[in-house]
Design a protein around this motif. Sequence first.
Motif, short mmCIF file in Angstrom:
data_model
loop_
_atom_site.label_atom_id
_atom_site.label_comp_id
_atom_site.label_asym_id
_atom_site.label_seq_id
_atom_site.Cartn_x
_atom_site.Cartn_y
_atom_site.Cartn_z
N UNK A 33 0.92 -0.91 0.37
CA UNK A 33 0.21 -0.16 0.27
C UNK A 33 0.87 1.37 -0.26
N UNK A 34 2.03 1.01 1.03
CA UNK A 34 2.98 2.61 0.77
C UNK A 34 3.16 2.62 -0.28
N UNK A 35 3.67 1.42 -1.48
CA UNK A 35 4.21 1.75 -2.23
C UNK A 35 3.61 2.62 -3.94
N UNK A 36 1.96 1.93 -3.46
CA UNK A 36 1.21 1.75 -4.66
C UNK A 36 0.74 3.24 -4.44
N UNK A 37 0.96 3.69 -3.12
CA UNK A 37 0.45 5.23 -2.60
C UNK A 37 1.83 6.00 -3.06
N UNK A 38 2.40 5.75 -2.63
CA UNK A 38 4.38 6.76 -3.30
C UNK A 38 3.90 6.90 -4.85
N UNK A 39 3.96 6.16 -5.59
CA UNK A 39 3.52 5.90 -7.11
C UNK A 39 2.63 7.23 -7.38
N UNK A 40 1.25 7.43 -7.04
CA UNK A 40 0.44 8.17 -7.01
C UNK A 40 0.75 9.30 -6.84
N UNK A 41 1.60 9.46 -5.44
CA UNK A 41 2.27 10.60 -5.03
C UNK A 41 3.40 11.60 -6.33
N UNK A 42 3.74 10.80 -6.68
CA UNK A 42 4.96 10.84 -7.74
C UNK A 42 4.28 11.64 -8.98
N UNK A 43 3.44 10.39 -9.44
CA UNK A 43 2.16 10.98 -10.53
C UNK A 43 1.88 12.37 -10.47
N UNK A 44 1.74 13.28 -9.16
CA UNK A 44 1.28 14.27 -8.74
C UNK A 44 -0.42 14.71 -8.18
N UNK A 45 -0.99 13.30 -7.26
CA UNK A 45 -1.51 12.78 -6.41
C UNK A 45 -1.94 13.56 -5.11
N UNK A 46 -2.60 14.33 -4.72
CA UNK A 46 -1.71 15.07 -3.29
C UNK A 46 -2.44 13.04 -2.00
N UNK A 47 -1.24 13.48 -1.65
CA UNK A 47 -1.64 12.16 0.11
C UNK A 47 -2.80 11.84 0.36
N UNK A 48 -4.03 12.73 0.32
CA UNK A 48 -4.94 12.44 0.50
C UNK A 48 -5.96 11.15 -0.80
N UNK A 49 -5.65 11.74 -2.04
CA UNK A 49 -6.10 11.30 -2.96
C UNK A 49 -5.15 9.96 -2.75
N UNK A 50 -4.44 9.56 -3.19
CA UNK A 50 -3.53 8.43 -3.27
C UNK A 50 -3.79 7.86 -2.37
N UNK A 51 -4.34 7.99 -0.65
CA UNK A 51 -4.60 6.74 -0.03
C UNK A 51 -5.77 6.61 -0.57
N UNK A 52 -6.65 7.31 -0.77
CA UNK A 52 -7.83 6.67 -1.25
C UNK A 52 -8.13 5.87 -3.23
N UNK A 53 -7.50 6.12 -3.17
CA UNK A 53 -7.61 5.49 -4.85
C UNK A 53 -6.41 4.20 -4.44
N UNK A 54 -5.61 4.17 -3.40
CA UNK A 54 -4.52 3.04 -2.86
C UNK A 54 -5.88 1.97 -2.54
N UNK A 55 -6.44 2.51 -1.56
CA UNK A 55 -7.42 1.55 -0.45
C UNK A 55 -8.41 1.17 -1.49
N UNK A 56 -8.93 2.32 -2.69
CA UNK A 56 -10.17 1.44 -3.12
C UNK A 56 -9.62 0.42 -4.58
N UNK A 57 -8.59 0.29 -5.17
CA UNK A 57 -7.87 -0.71 -5.38
C UNK A 57 -7.78 -2.15 -4.80
N UNK A 58 -6.85 -1.55 -3.56
CA UNK A 58 -6.85 -3.01 -2.64
C UNK A 58 -8.30 -3.22 -2.04
N UNK A 59 -9.82 -2.36 -1.86
CA UNK A 59 -10.81 -3.47 -1.65
C UNK A 59 -11.28 -4.65 -2.70
N UNK A 60 -10.98 -3.60 -4.07
CA UNK A 60 -11.19 -4.21 -4.84
C UNK A 60 -10.67 -5.88 -5.38
N UNK A 61 -9.20 -6.08 -4.94
CA UNK A 61 -8.85 -6.69 -5.28
C UNK A 61 -8.46 -8.10 -3.99
#
Length: 451
Positions: A33-61
Motif C-alpha cells: 500500500x505504501x508503494x502504491x501511494x508513493x507511485x500515485x503521489x509521484x504522479x501528481x496526486x495529493x496524499x489524500x487522493x493517493x490513499x483513497x485510490x490505493x485503498x479502493x484498489x486494494x478493496x477491489x482486489x
Amino acid sequence: MFDLEKNIRSWSDCLRSQGHFKETDIIELESHLHDEIEDLIHAGLSAEEAFLISVKRFGDSHSVSREYSKVNTENLWKQLMLEPEPTGISSENQRYIGLVILFSFLAGTFFKIPELLGYSFNDPQYQLFYFKNLSFFILPLIALFFLYKNKSNLKMVTVILGIFAGAAILINAYPSYPPNNTELLTALHLPLFLWLLTGVAYMGSDWRNSQGRMNFIRFTGEAVIYGTLIFCGLIVLALFTQAIFFAIQIDASWFIQNYLIVYGAAAVAMITVYLVETKKSVVENFAPILAKIFSPLFLIIMIAFLLVLVVSGKSPFMERDYLIAFDFMLALVLGLVLYTISARNPYAKNRLFDSLNLALIVAAMIIDAVALSAILFRLSAFGITPNKLAALGENLILLINLAGLAWLYGRFFLNKTDFIKIESWQTTYLYVYAVWLAIVAFIFPIVFGFN
C-alpha cells in the motif's frame, strides 16, 4: 491536515480485526500500500487522493479490506469533493448529552441525600463516611452510561449494578472501631476496585480481550487529564462567582460549597467521560504526545530522587512518611508506564521512547525494592498492622508487575517477542490488582476485627 500514516495504520488495524491474515501478511500488504501511494503521489496526486485510490484498489482486489474501503473512504471523498459536513448534533449524541445532564444531577443529589438523614459533610465524625461512600455517588452512573452506550445485555447490567449494590451494603454494614485503620483502607482501595468494575461496563463484551482492556487503560489516562483540566475550570468558575457577588457585598460561599462544587464536580466527572469517549480521534493523537513529554521528565525526577536519597542519607526504614511518598510516586510512575504503553502502536519498531520507558521501569523497580525492604523491616520491628500488610502486598504486586514488564521489554529489544506480548501481560495483570483491591476493601476489615 491529512495524516497519511494514521490512516494507513487504521487500514492495517481493520485487516487485523477481521482475523483472516497473519501479521506477516498484513505487514507485507501495508508495504504494498505504501508503494502504491508513493507511485500515485509521484504522479501528481495529493496524499489524500493517493490513499483513497490505493485503498479502493486494494478493496477491489482483497475481499478483507473491502469493508474498510467502503466505510472509511466515504468521508475522504466528502473532503476531496468539498462536500459540506452535516451540521447539528445527531439524535444519538443528543441522547448521550441528555444522559450526562441527568446523571450529573442525580450524582449531586445522591451526595446531598445523607445530609437529609443528619450526616453532615462538615461534621468531622461523618467525613470518613463520605470518603468511604464517595464512589457510590458517581461510579454506578458512569457504569450505567457505558452499559447504555454499549447496548449491554440484561445479564451484564444486572451483574455490574448488583456488585455495586452489594459492595455499598457490605461496607456500610461493617462496624468500625478506633483507630479505624481498616475503614480507611477500605475507603482508599474501594474506588480503585469499583473503577475496574466500571471498566467492565466500558469494555462491554471486550472485557475478556487484551485490546479491550488496553483501550480502558488508555481511556483512564485520558480521563484523568481531561478531568483535571475541566475541574480547574470549575474552580475558576467558583472563584469568579465568589468575586462578583463579593463586589455587591453578598457572601456566596455557602452556595458555592454546598451546591456549585457538589453538582459541578458531578458534572465534571460525567462530562469528562462523555468527551473522552466521543472524541477518540482527538485522544488518539493526544496520547502519544503526552507520553513523549512526561516519560523523560518522570525519569529525570526519579533518578534525581535516588541520588538525593543516597547523598542525603535519608532512611525510609524508620520514617513512615517516606514510605507513603514512595508508594504515591510508584503509583504515578506505573500510571505513566501504562499510559505510554497504551499510546504506542504495538506494531511499530523499537524506538527511543521504548528505551526511556524501560529505564523508567527499572528506576521504579529500584525504588519499589527499597520500599519493600523498609516495609519488611518495619513489620519485623513493630509487628503486623493492617496498613503495613496492605503496603507490603501492594509493593510486592507492583514489583512483580514491573519485573514482568522489564523482562518482556528486554526480549522485545532482542527481537524475541512482539510488543503485543507486553500489552497482553499488562492487561492480564489488571486481574491481580482487582483481586488485591477487593481483598483489602472487603476482607481486611473482617481479618483485623474492623479495627
